[in-house]
Write a protein that holds these residues in place. Sequence first.
Motif, PDB file in Angstrom:
ATOM      1  N   ALA A 130       0.838  -1.208   0.000  1.00 17.34           N
ATOM      2  CA  ALA A 130       0.000   0.000   0.000  1.00 17.34           C
ATOM      3  C   ALA A 130       0.871   1.256   0.000  1.00 17.34           C
ATOM      4  O   ALA A 130       0.584   2.232  -0.707  1.00 17.34           O
ATOM      5  CB  ALA A 130      -0.926  -0.003   1.217  1.00 17.34           C
ATOM      6  N   THR A 137       1.953   9.054  -4.985  1.00 12.73           N
ATOM      7  CA  THR A 137       0.847  10.010  -5.138  1.00 12.73           C
ATOM      8  C   THR A 137       0.903  11.114  -4.088  1.00 12.73           C
ATOM      9  O   THR A 137      -0.050  11.299  -3.329  1.00 12.73           O
ATOM     10  CB  THR A 137      -0.511   9.275  -5.044  1.00 12.73           C
ATOM     11  OG1 THR A 137      -0.521   8.465  -3.839  1.00 12.73           O
ATOM     12  CG2 THR A 137      -0.745   8.387  -6.241  1.00 12.73           C
TER      13      THR A 137
ATOM     14  N   CYS B 152      -5.901   6.976  -6.098  1.00 13.29           N
ATOM     15  CA  CYS B 152      -4.810   6.108  -5.618  1.00 13.29           C
ATOM     16  C   CYS B 152      -4.300   6.582  -4.268  1.00 13.29           C
ATOM     17  O   CYS B 152      -4.036   5.780  -3.369  1.00 13.29           O
ATOM     18  CB  CYS B 152      -3.667   6.075  -6.629  1.00 13.29           C
ATOM     19  SG  CYS B 152      -4.046   5.149  -8.126  1.00 13.29           S
ATOM     20  N   ARG B 153      -4.145   7.896  -4.132  1.00 14.60           N
ATOM     21  CA  ARG B 153      -3.659   8.466  -2.862  1.00 14.60           C
ATOM     22  C   ARG B 153      -4.601   8.110  -1.708  1.00 14.60           C
ATOM     23  O   ARG B 153      -4.177   7.623  -0.662  1.00 14.60           O
ATOM     24  CB  ARG B 153      -3.547   9.985  -3.003  1.00 14.60           C
ATOM     25  CG  ARG B 153      -3.086  10.731  -1.740  1.00 14.60           C
ATOM     26  CD  ARG B 153      -3.106  12.242  -1.989  1.00 14.60           C
ATOM     27  NE  ARG B 153      -2.414  12.538  -3.231  1.00 14.60           N
ATOM     28  CZ  ARG B 153      -2.880  13.343  -4.199  1.00 14.60           C
ATOM     29  NH1 ARG B 153      -4.038  13.959  -4.036  1.00 14.60           N
ATOM     30  NH2 ARG B 153      -2.198  13.523  -5.296  1.00 14.60           N
ATOM     31  N   ALA B 156      -4.562   4.226  -1.048  1.00 18.97           N
ATOM     32  CA  ALA B 156      -3.303   3.763  -0.452  1.00 18.97           C
ATOM     33  C   ALA B 156      -3.232   4.157   1.021  1.00 18.97           C
ATOM     34  O   ALA B 156      -2.844   3.351   1.872  1.00 18.97           O
ATOM     35  CB  ALA B 156      -2.113   4.344  -1.212  1.00 18.97           C
ATOM     36  N   ARG B 157      -3.626   5.388   1.331  1.00 18.71           N
ATOM     37  CA  ARG B 157      -3.604   5.830   2.729  1.00 18.71           C
ATOM     38  C   ARG B 157      -4.592   5.045   3.581  1.00 18.71           C
ATOM     39  O   ARG B 157      -4.304   4.665   4.706  1.00 18.71           O
ATOM     40  CB  ARG B 157      -3.940   7.314   2.819  1.00 18.71           C
ATOM     41  CG  ARG B 157      -2.814   8.183   2.312  1.00 18.71           C
ATOM     42  CD  ARG B 157      -3.145   9.650   2.530  1.00 18.71           C
ATOM     43  NE  ARG B 157      -2.093  10.488   1.971  1.00 18.71           N
ATOM     44  CZ  ARG B 157      -2.121  11.803   1.972  1.00 18.71           C
ATOM     45  NH1 ARG B 157      -3.149  12.446   2.522  1.00 18.71           N
ATOM     46  NH2 ARG B 157      -1.129  12.491   1.448  1.00 18.71           N
ATOM     47  N   ALA B 159      -5.675   2.071   3.100  1.00 20.48           N
ATOM     48  CA  ALA B 159      -5.341   0.646   3.207  1.00 20.48           C
ATOM     49  C   ALA B 159      -4.060   0.393   3.997  1.00 20.48           C
ATOM     50  O   ALA B 159      -3.867  -0.707   4.520  1.00 20.48           O
ATOM     51  CB  ALA B 159      -5.184   0.050   1.804  1.00 20.48           C
ATOM     52  N   GLY B 160      -3.196   1.391   4.094  1.00 19.02           N
ATOM     53  CA  GLY B 160      -1.831   1.164   4.561  1.00 19.02           C
ATOM     54  C   GLY B 160      -1.622   1.251   6.062  1.00 19.02           C
ATOM     55  O   GLY B 160      -2.547   1.053   6.858  1.00 19.02           O
TER      56      GLY B 160
END
Lengths: 306, 306
Positions: A130, A137, B152-153, B156-157, B159-160
């Motif tokens: 992730a 991004t 995407c940003r 990703a945040r 999920a991470g």
Amino acid sequence: MSAAVADAFDFAAWSRAHLQATEDALSQWVGVDAPAGLGEAMRYAVLDGGKRLRPLLVYAASEAVVAAAPAMCREAAVRAACAVELIHAYSLVHDDLPCMDNDVLRRGKPTVHVQFGEAPALLAGDALQAFAFELLTPEGPAVLPTVQAELCRLLARAAGSAGMAGGQAIDLASVGRALTETELRQMHRLKTGALLEGSVMMGAACAQAPAAAREALSRYGAALGLAFQVVDDILDVTADSATLGKTAGKDAACDKPTYVSLMGLDRARAHALELHAQALDALAQPALADTRALRALADLVVQRSH
Amino acid sequence: MSAAVADAFDFAAWSRAHLQATEDALSQWVGVDAPAGLGEAMRYAVLDGGKRLRPLLVYAASEAVVAAAPAMCREAAVRAACAVELIHAYSLVHDDLPCMDNDVLRRGKPTVHVQFGEAPALLAGDALQAFAFELLTPEGPAVLPTVQAELCRLLARAAGSAGMAGGQAIDLASVGRALTETELRQMHRLKTGALLEGSVMMGAACAQAPAAAREALSRYGAALGLAFQVVDDILDVTADSATLGKTAGKDAACDKPTYVSLMGLDRARAHALELHAQALDALAQPALADTRALRALADLVVQRSH
């Protein structure tokens, strides 16, 4: 690389500077805001280890397109370099788990699940994947949105079911089974090749390369990716664990098909040299400016001892 | 929701149409080009199951900003809806693995590792995460690059390590240990809340929402995310496995801290209603056009039986 070109280009210095930039960036970014020990496992998996071949390919490809890169391109490249290394690192963490290769040694250190436990290792791998996309991004004007989107696209494809994860699935299904050379090539094209070629293409994306440059870099990346795996298979039977930093002879012991088991050692070596030549041929393209780092990396892949 | 609003808005029809679009898109996209059985495991993990709450939140938030969405916004929304569901599905596959919750039943079916084996389940989860980002970054003009990058940003945040994976790490570290209400809230804010709030914010991104709308949607998403987890904890002790489609009483059996173990059942129920009210309050914002689907989803979260 000819002597004249080698004189003009100090690959060791180039490599050292870019490796340092990568280490600094990874150390600054990875796992910093992760709670409950997750950050420690993520950092253990990523920092202080590995050849960083994929990051170097990103930089080298980017600089092959734009020799004196503007700041925005350099910011994109360092993020892309770190992102592709995060994907590589997460894949190693998951590969080493007991349900996969059950390996206890990696880069000369205990593997992540040996050090932190299986569940934390699984989560650290997930979080690293992730975070790769998070790095690509950033908010604000540092990297153009079109470049961000393209980097995510390239990385997702290289990492996913039509790339690295797909190759691992073929690998998993192939243990103890005879593969033809075509099947073996397909497995490696996905398992290792996709991310190596992806690194090159991400470098191209950072530099917003024109189509002719991309086409040449794609051919370079594909040949380099296969060469890497052929050499890996050769090293698995010729090097010892201490040099490799991981368990040697593992593939043969698991009855995994390799280029060496399929072709024999001599033909595998000749094949590696052939792929090396293909990679260099691809770079002879006027749309590319300075291909010296890419050429040196091709040399490195074929001549490496671990 | 008042009777007058309910008259004007058929949530069941809205929900049915959007669920169908999600199922069709997932079925068309997931695992199609994956080799060696990987695609089957990916599809098993994602298709024909789940409430699809996260996709519905994406659509509802997007439509709250732009009632009659242009085609580009709708294309972004269906991709975002599927992407967030892929992340949710991968997290369930990995959560169910023996080294994590070791669960054998999910959505009334054997879990992925029971059906396909541990290593294929691990890989399928990894590939689903990568594919989420691939779905968000189509080539061509279907979705604006700025929207692709922002989606995407956000994903990703969410999920991470500062989102879902971080929450799971706290969860892992908390088994058998007393958590304060603040710690429990923090765990759930990351583990479940981040992806639910992320779904709402991805909907906002699809519609290129102005700042005031985003701020309201963020408050709605945060309250809804917590409400979801409180209700989950209540259902874990009050519903049976057949209704839940997963093993009931699991958290209590594992000595995991929950809102119910911390507050007792009555206070937990009151807290869920309080969060429901906060979510609805946040929607009273003139920058939002049509919030009926979001309101209905808040009702659904609090009133659900599984």
